[in-house]
Design a protein around this motif. Structure first.
Motif, short mmCIF file in Angstrom:
data_model
loop_
_atom_site.label_atom_id
_atom_site.label_comp_id
_atom_site.label_asym_id
_atom_site.label_seq_id
_atom_site.Cartn_x
_atom_site.Cartn_y
_atom_site.Cartn_z
N TYR A 82 85.88 71.91 9.01
CA TYR A 82 85.38 70.65 9.71
C TYR A 82 84.40 71.18 10.48
O TYR A 82 84.35 72.35 11.09
N ARG A 83 83.28 70.24 10.62
CA ARG A 83 82.26 71.23 12.30
C ARG A 83 81.67 69.76 13.07
O ARG A 83 82.01 68.66 11.74
N ARG A 109 82.62 64.14 13.80
CA ARG A 109 82.95 65.58 13.13
C ARG A 109 82.42 65.53 11.20
O ARG A 109 82.37 63.99 10.75
N GLU A 110 82.30 66.19 10.61
CA GLU A 110 81.47 66.11 8.92
C GLU A 110 82.97 66.81 8.02
O GLU A 110 82.33 68.43 8.75
N LEU A 111 83.20 66.90 7.03
CA LEU A 111 83.65 68.13 6.11
C LEU A 111 82.38 69.11 5.51
O LEU A 111 81.92 68.57 5.34
N VAL A 112 83.75 70.21 5.77
CA VAL A 112 82.41 71.34 5.75
C VAL A 112 82.86 71.86 3.98
O VAL A 112 81.81 72.52 2.89
N ALA A 163 77.60 74.29 15.84
CA ALA A 163 78.60 73.57 15.80
C ALA A 163 79.78 74.07 16.49
O ALA A 163 80.13 75.30 16.11
N VAL A 164 80.55 72.66 16.74
CA VAL A 164 82.06 73.59 16.47
C VAL A 164 83.31 73.17 15.75
O VAL A 164 82.70 71.94 14.90
N TYR A 165 83.63 74.12 15.03
CA TYR A 165 84.64 74.35 13.87
C TYR A 165 85.56 74.56 13.70
O TYR A 165 85.78 74.62 14.68
#
Length: 115
Positions: free
Chosen positions: A37-38, A45-48, A92-94
């Motif tokens: 996620y990022r 936060r979103e799913l990558v 982003a923060v991953y």
């Protein structure tokens, strides 16, 4: 106790590449489905990317399809995210996540794409 530790983040120029790693301690790694996620600055936060426990199925956010690849090594309790053709909007923060009945999270690693 399950612990996740991400590594591999950093500063990269647009068009560059980075490879993130997530080392998972604790039992049953091969039974976890894993995800990256990022969270971009000021956003949710979103799913990558996601990979099943056996690694036979993956899926990606539309924004990263064709540029990012998720993989896992069950012998080494590690999941990877290969990121190519990076863009400033990938900044982003991953976070690495593991799921088996519940979610487990790492502490995150910063990725900054800038010239």
């Amino acid at each position: 106790q399950v612990q996740l530790v991400e590594s591999g983040g950093g500063l990269v120029q647009p068009g560059g590449s980075l490879r993130l790693s997530c080392a998972v301690s604790g039992p049953f790694f091969s039974r976890f489905s894993m995800g990256w996620y990022r969270q971009p600055p000021g956003k949710e936060r979103e799913l990558v990317a996601h990979i099943t426990s056996t690694g036979d199925e993956t899926n990606y956010a539309d924004a990263v399809k064709g540029r990012f690849t998720i993989s896992r090594d069950n012998a080494k309790n590690t999941v990877f995210l290969q990121m190519n053709s990076l863009k400033p909007e990938d900044t982003a923060v991953y976070y690495c996540s593991a799921r088996l009945l519940r979610y487990y999270w790492g502490q995150g690693t910063q990725v900054t794409v800038s010239s």
